[in-house]
Design an enzyme around this catalytic site. Structure first.
Site, PDB file in Angstrom:
ATOM      1  N   CYS A  96       0.668  -1.188   0.020  1.00  0.00           N
ATOM      2  CA  CYS A  96       0.015   0.002   0.029  1.00  0.00           C
ATOM      3  C   CYS A  96       0.957   1.181   0.006  1.00  0.00           C
ATOM      4  O   CYS A  96       0.272   2.356  -0.277  1.00  0.00           O
ATOM      5  CB  CYS A  96      -0.949  -0.002   1.043  1.00  0.00           C
ATOM      6  SG  CYS A  96      -2.094  -1.612   1.226  1.00  0.00           S
ATOM      7  N   HIS A 143      -3.760   6.958   2.257  1.00  0.00           N
ATOM      8  CA  HIS A 143      -3.870   5.777   1.944  1.00  0.00           C
ATOM      9  C   HIS A 143      -5.474   5.297   2.348  1.00  0.00           C
ATOM     10  O   HIS A 143      -5.576   5.470   3.560  1.00  0.00           O
ATOM     11  CB  HIS A 143      -2.975   4.442   2.197  1.00  0.00           C
ATOM     12  CG  HIS A 143      -3.405   3.209   1.965  1.00  0.00           C
ATOM     13  ND1 HIS A 143      -4.012   2.727   0.863  1.00  0.00           N
ATOM     14  CD2 HIS A 143      -3.141   1.917   2.848  1.00  0.00           C
ATOM     15  CE1 HIS A 143      -4.242   1.457   0.933  1.00  0.00           C
ATOM     16  NE2 HIS A 143      -4.025   0.959   2.120  1.00  0.00           N
ATOM     17  N   ASN A 158     -10.198  -0.621  -0.427  1.00  0.00           N
ATOM     18  CA  ASN A 158      -8.918  -0.589  -0.171  1.00  0.00           C
ATOM     19  C   ASN A 158      -8.040  -1.083  -1.396  1.00  0.00           C
ATOM     20  O   ASN A 158      -8.081  -2.180  -1.586  1.00  0.00           O
ATOM     21  CB  ASN A 158      -8.548  -1.335   1.021  1.00  0.00           C
ATOM     22  CG  ASN A 158      -6.806  -1.276   1.582  1.00  0.00           C
ATOM     23  OD1 ASN A 158      -6.032  -1.057   0.389  1.00  0.00           O
ATOM     24  ND2 ASN A 158      -6.340  -1.401   2.667  1.00  0.00           N
TER      25      ASN A 158
HETATM   26  O1  UT7 Z   1      -3.960  -1.461   3.525  1.00  0.00           O
HETATM   27  C1  UT7 Z   1      -2.955  -1.431   4.461  1.00  0.00           C
HETATM   28  C2  UT7 Z   1      -3.082  -2.847   5.445  1.00  0.00           C
HETATM   29  N1  UT7 Z   1      -4.174  -3.152   5.809  1.00  0.00           N
HETATM   30  C3  UT7 Z   1      -4.560  -2.591   6.991  1.00  0.00           C
HETATM   31  O2  UT7 Z   1      -4.234  -1.579   7.482  1.00  0.00           O
HETATM   32  C4  UT7 Z   1      -6.159  -3.221   7.353  1.00  0.00           C
HETATM   33  C5  UT7 Z   1      -6.047  -2.812   8.996  1.00  0.00           C
HETATM   34  N2  UT7 Z   1      -6.988  -3.481   9.714  1.00  0.00           N
HETATM   35  C6  UT7 Z   1      -8.264  -3.122   9.380  1.00  0.00           C
HETATM   36  O3  UT7 Z   1      -8.957  -2.479   8.652  1.00  0.00           O
HETATM   37  C7  UT7 Z   1      -9.569  -3.802  10.505  1.00  0.00           C
HETATM   38  O4  UT7 Z   1      -8.587  -4.534  11.495  1.00  0.00           O
HETATM   39  C8  UT7 Z   1     -10.502  -4.645   9.908  1.00  0.00           C
HETATM   40  C9  UT7 Z   1     -11.414  -4.248   8.890  1.00  0.00           C
HETATM   41  C10 UT7 Z   1      -9.639  -5.826   8.928  1.00  0.00           C
HETATM   42  C11 UT7 Z   1     -11.212  -5.689  10.796  1.00  0.00           C
HETATM   43  O5  UT7 Z   1     -11.679  -4.958  11.702  1.00  0.00           O
HETATM   44  P1  UT7 Z   1     -11.349  -4.996  13.453  1.00  0.00           P
HETATM   45  O6  UT7 Z   1     -12.342  -3.845  14.097  1.00  0.00           O
HETATM   46  O7  UT7 Z   1      -9.896  -5.054  13.504  1.00  0.00           O
HETATM   47  O8  UT7 Z   1     -11.909  -6.546  13.614  1.00  0.00           O
HETATM   48  P2  UT7 Z   1     -11.363  -7.646  14.202  1.00  0.00           P
HETATM   49  O9  UT7 Z   1     -10.718  -8.324  13.548  1.00  0.00           O
HETATM   50  O10 UT7 Z   1     -10.888  -7.430  15.794  1.00  0.00           O
HETATM   51  O11 UT7 Z   1     -12.551  -8.597  14.368  1.00  0.00           O
HETATM   52  C12 UT7 Z   1     -13.853  -8.290  15.414  1.00  0.00           C
HETATM   53  C13 UT7 Z   1     -14.859  -9.303  15.264  1.00  0.00           C
HETATM   54  C14 UT7 Z   1     -14.299 -10.759  15.426  1.00  0.00           C
HETATM   55  O12 UT7 Z   1     -15.378 -11.536  15.878  1.00  0.00           O
HETATM   56  P3  UT7 Z   1     -15.325 -11.936  17.642  1.00  0.00           P
HETATM   57  O13 UT7 Z   1     -13.819 -12.865  17.632  1.00  0.00           O
HETATM   58  O14 UT7 Z   1     -15.136 -10.501  18.321  1.00  0.00           O
HETATM   59  O15 UT7 Z   1     -16.563 -12.795  17.496  1.00  0.00           O
HETATM   60  C15 UT7 Z   1     -14.240 -11.234  13.726  1.00  0.00           C
HETATM   61  O16 UT7 Z   1     -14.262 -12.577  13.676  1.00  0.00           O
HETATM   62  O17 UT7 Z   1     -15.179  -9.161  14.002  1.00  0.00           O
HETATM   63  C16 UT7 Z   1     -15.458 -10.502  13.344  1.00  0.00           C
HETATM   64  N3  UT7 Z   1     -15.161 -10.207  11.776  1.00  0.00           N
HETATM   65  C17 UT7 Z   1     -16.381  -9.992  11.026  1.00  0.00           C
HETATM   66  N4  UT7 Z   1     -17.626  -9.903  11.159  1.00  0.00           N
HETATM   67  C18 UT7 Z   1     -18.597  -9.705  10.094  1.00  0.00           C
HETATM   68  C19 UT7 Z   1     -14.077  -9.960  11.090  1.00  0.00           C
HETATM   69  N5  UT7 Z   1     -14.562  -9.708   9.822  1.00  0.00           N
HETATM   70  C20 UT7 Z   1     -15.472  -9.793   9.613  1.00  0.00           C
HETATM   71  C21 UT7 Z   1     -16.749  -9.522   8.750  1.00  0.00           C
HETATM   72  N6  UT7 Z   1     -18.058  -9.445   8.992  1.00  0.00           N
HETATM   73  N7  UT7 Z   1     -16.190  -9.323   7.503  1.00  0.00           N
END
Ligand code: UT7
Length: 328
Positions: free
Chosen positions: A115, A255, A285
């Protein structure tokens, strides 16, 4: 101050026609529009058709950037294509774009900084121009992430989209163009975001495909914290170097990783919404393509005016990050 300043002379973008909405994704994995919008700010993203390639969109974006700059392909001396989604392992996508453009005077190579690739590419172009080694340089960010995303993995498939953006750089009057940049990396975080299959560690085989090693893996939550800290710190460092402050920034084009990352960085820097450009709602993204696509939209909408101070910041796999300040 350099003897020859380098600036952006023209921008262009190209996105696929097909739209993949959150409602479409609800039918593919266990997710919801509400979750995706509240956690990422994304409502839809563009997805390439099966016969379209990274070089196809990279070439279109490049042609538009050249037209905006009023230059011909034969004026280019260097083409840098920032991508983690090359058409093929070999040769570079930059060479495929060079051939399609007919830019016969240009050296061409790919740059892998995920990125952060576009800012890394601009930094490289700046060095070539300021040193007097090149007059006109084309920097492209082009990605077809949909080809490397596992559409059974909700942790990644809701985030990424396809597209390309480009900028032509060349000499500008001193005091204009790129004023400062900083690019950094930390390979200790390599496995927070990676695509393990198909290289020398796991050469492509039936086993790598069966184990889904040809798809992107991401530990998003851990990346999130590093992203916010490094982007905000790097912007502060380049502004300090210029004896400027965030209040001097006319337009911040980060970004488009996640709207919550942009909001958190902006909060740390005290840059309010009106001075930040966001299009993640429509594009998702798009990795290295996100800043040049956003910049081209800003130019088209008349949001960038001569003399204004622009700041770019990015963070991505590697991990890599960087920031750049420009006087338009
Ligand atoms: O481009 C540069 C590099 N990339 C980044 O910088 C990405 C940075 N990270 C992010 O954008 C975020 O971390 C994400 C959008 C990928 C994820 O969001 P988050 O708020 O960090 O969620 P998380 O991974 O902590 O997951 C929270 C919960 C989990 O469930 P439990 O364990 O709390 O029951 C996940 O299983 O959300 C769940 N989850 C989803 N639920 C519905 C993860 N993905 C999804 C989804 N839909 N698509």
């Amino acid at each position: 101050m350099p003897t020859q300043a380098a600036g952006i002379l023209g921008t262009g973008r190209a996105l696929p026609n097909q739209v993949l909405t959150n409602t479409d994704l609800e039918k593919m994995v266990e997710t919801s529009d509400e979750w995706i919008v509240s956690r990422t700010g994304i409502r839809e993203r563009r997805i390439a058709a099966p016969d379209e390639t990274t070089s196809h969109f990279g070439t279109l974006a490049a042609q538009r950037a050249l037209a905006a700059a009023g230059l011909k392909p034969s004026d280019l001396e260097l083409i840098i294509c920032a991508t983690v989604c090359p058409d093929m392992m070999l040769p570079s996508t930059a060479c495929l774009i060079q051939a399609r453009l007919g830019a016969k005077q240009a050296a061409a190579y790919d740059l892998v900084a995920a990125c952060s690739g576009f800012i890394y590419g601009l930094a490289t172009a700046r060095s070539f121009i300021e040193a007097g080694h090149c007059r006109y340089v084309l920097v492209i960010g082009a990605e077809l992430l949909s080809r490397f995303v596992d559409y059974t993995d909700r942790a990644t498939c809701v985030i990424f989209g396809d597209g390309a953006g480009a900028a032509v750089l060349g000499p500008v009057e001193n005091g204009r163009g790129i004023l400062a940049h900083r690019i950094l990396s930390d390979g200790d975080y390599a496995e927070l975001l990676y695509n393990p299959g198909g290289g020398t560690r796991y050469p492509a085989s039936e086993t790598t495909v069966r184990n889904r090693l040809h798809y992107i893996k991401m530990r998003g939550n851990e990346l999130f914290k590093v992203a916010v800290r490094s982007m905000a710190d790097t912007v502060t460092q380049i502004l300090d170097e210029l004896h400027l402050s965030p209040s001097d920034v006319d337009l911040f084009v980060p970004h488009q990783a996640n709207q919550r990352i942009t909001d958190a960085v902006a909060e740390r820097l005290h840059i309010e919404r009106e001075r930040i450009y966001a299009n993640i709602e429509r594009t998702g993204n798009t990795s290295s393509a996100s800043i040049p696509i956003a910049l081209d939209e800003c130019v088209e909408a008349g949001r960038v005016k001569p003399g204004q101070l622009l700041v770019f910041a990015s963070f991505g796999a590697g991990v890599t990050w960087g920031a750049m300040a420009l006087r338009w």
